[in-house]
Design an enzyme around this catalytic site. Sequence first.
Site, PDB file in Angstrom:
ATOM      1  N   LYS A  85       0.843  -1.198   0.000  1.00 51.06           N
ATOM      2  CA  LYS A  85       0.000   0.000   0.000  1.00 51.06           C
ATOM      3  C   LYS A  85       0.881   1.252   0.000  1.00 51.06           C
ATOM      4  O   LYS A  85       2.080   1.172   0.294  1.00 51.06           O
ATOM      5  CB  LYS A  85      -0.923  -0.022   1.226  1.00 51.06           C
ATOM      6  CG  LYS A  85      -0.194  -0.067   2.557  1.00 51.06           C
ATOM      7  CD  LYS A  85      -1.142  -0.442   3.707  1.00 51.06           C
ATOM      8  CE  LYS A  85      -0.398  -0.456   5.028  1.00 51.06           C
ATOM      9  NZ  LYS A  85      -1.229  -0.988   6.113  1.00 51.06           N
ATOM     10  N   TYR A 141      14.662  30.573   8.494  1.00 52.00           N
ATOM     11  CA  TYR A 141      13.386  31.125   8.944  1.00 52.00           C
ATOM     12  C   TYR A 141      13.311  31.154  10.468  1.00 52.00           C
ATOM     13  O   TYR A 141      13.747  30.220  11.140  1.00 52.00           O
ATOM     14  CB  TYR A 141      12.231  30.269   8.427  1.00 52.00           C
ATOM     15  CG  TYR A 141      11.900  30.497   6.975  1.00 52.00           C
ATOM     16  CD1 TYR A 141      11.593  31.758   6.485  1.00 52.00           C
ATOM     17  CD2 TYR A 141      11.884  29.421   6.088  1.00 52.00           C
ATOM     18  CE1 TYR A 141      11.272  31.949   5.151  1.00 52.00           C
ATOM     19  CE2 TYR A 141      11.558  29.604   4.749  1.00 52.00           C
ATOM     20  CZ  TYR A 141      11.255  30.877   4.291  1.00 52.00           C
ATOM     21  OH  TYR A 141      10.929  31.063   2.975  1.00 52.00           O
TER      22      TYR A 141
HETATM   23  C1  LIG Z   1      -0.396  -1.904   6.782  1.00 56.51           C
HETATM   24  C2  LIG Z   1      -0.939  -3.225   7.187  1.00 56.51           C
HETATM   25  C3  LIG Z   1      -0.096  -4.345   7.284  1.00 56.51           C
HETATM   26  C4  LIG Z   1       1.406  -4.237   7.206  1.00 56.51           C
HETATM   27  O1  LIG Z   1       1.867  -3.743   8.438  1.00 56.51           O
HETATM   28  P1  LIG Z   1       3.434  -3.547   8.759  1.00 56.51           P
HETATM   29  O2  LIG Z   1       3.443  -3.138  10.170  1.00 56.51           O
HETATM   30  O3  LIG Z   1       3.926  -2.492   7.836  1.00 56.51           O
HETATM   31  O4  LIG Z   1       4.091  -4.864   8.500  1.00 56.51           O
HETATM   32  C5  LIG Z   1      -0.680  -5.581   7.532  1.00 56.51           C
HETATM   33  N1  LIG Z   1      -2.021  -5.701   7.687  1.00 56.51           N
HETATM   34  C6  LIG Z   1      -2.856  -4.633   7.641  1.00 56.51           C
HETATM   35  C7  LIG Z   1      -4.309  -4.829   7.863  1.00 56.51           C
HETATM   36  C8  LIG Z   1      -2.341  -3.371   7.410  1.00 56.51           C
HETATM   37  O5  LIG Z   1      -3.164  -2.313   7.387  1.00 56.51           O
END
Ligand SMILES: *Cc1c(COP(=O)(O)O)cnc(C)c1O
Length: 368
Positions: free
Chosen positions: A40, A259
């Site tokens: 993702k 800044y």
């Molecule tokens: C993002 C996500 C993962 C992966 O999690 P990590 O901590 O990056 O390994 C697995 N399952 C779900 C439902 C997620 O939302």
Amino acid sequence: MSEAAARAGAILTVDLDAVVANWRSLRDRVAPAECAAVVKADAYGLGVARVVPALAAAGCTTFVVAQLNEALAVRAVAPDARVLCLGGLPAGCEDDFTANRILPVLNHLGEIAAWQAYARTRGERLPAVVHIDTGMNRLGLGPDELDRLAGDLSLIDGIDVQVWMTHLACADEDTVMNAQQLGRFRSALGRLPAAKASFANSSGIFMGPAAHFDLARPGCALYGVNPTPAGPNPMRDTIRLDARVLQVRNVDSPMTVGYGATHRVAAKGKIATIAVGYADGYLRSLSGRGNVFVDGVPVPVVGRVSMDLVTVDVSHLPDGAVAPGGLVELIGPNRPVDTVAAEGGTIGYEILTSLGARYHRVYRDPSA
Ligand SMILES: *Cc1c(COP(=O)(O)O)cnc(C)c1O
């Protein structure tokens, strides 16, 4: 250096060999369970179009994303993979799932009913994953919905539930909640028809075999974030970020830098200005925090991180060690992602998923 690299303020090098090696080590750790890859948010910022084919070539067959558009992007580069979409079933998009062979993760009884109704209109059983909430209280069937489903399995008639899944709230900590969620998940599985089960994210994998079930879902560990923060990082770093020096200037007390004039120069010295800023995902919370590296020598960040620029104090470097056009290491072997995150008051996930669109990207292909 290519012209495109010469034009860019900073160069992001993605080591696909390390991503593949990380996946293989997790695959071996969870075997005989299957090891998916969570990709993702554009493979946590590293780039789905390059990461997914590399992992597919290494034998990964299941990819997990949050949103339907991300699922379509995975499908475009992995024609044969199984693709799971965590964010459920957006109304009216059912055809996109079937036409592109994407598995929706059904998160509540409303989505289950919608998928069932759609399956009925098509006159076929349709595959899906069903998410059981065991304590996160974000997505998934809560205890009341689970009771209703377990008490009336006709609610999933016409749905081919391929996987029951749940998600840990505190996987990277040693807390009683992990055992509670494991217990709740086991008890839910005992009340539902047999199918595969999926429990562990990256850190969950390191809870041991009881957490592996049939399908593990690592994300961050593939990209080099430490899944066991209490100990050393078992994963390989996967990215390196080098940014260009634009100018080196002499300063002296009582000048200020940047800044808000937050950095007051105490004595005669030199400031180098670097072509990276918060617009690139170099977070503003890194203002005055941590060191970048010039040929392996630490150089403190001073003053505010601005949209396009960062200033560093190079007073202690010999003349000529840093000059316009030179590169400094912002993320790399001397300053891994988790270190940058700690210095910026965040987590490695946020550093990775903030990696900017302006970077010139170089991909190092996996070795055979
Ligand atoms: C993002 C996500 C993962 C992966 O999690 P990590 O901590 O990056 O390994 C697995 N399952 C779900 C439902 C997620 O939302």
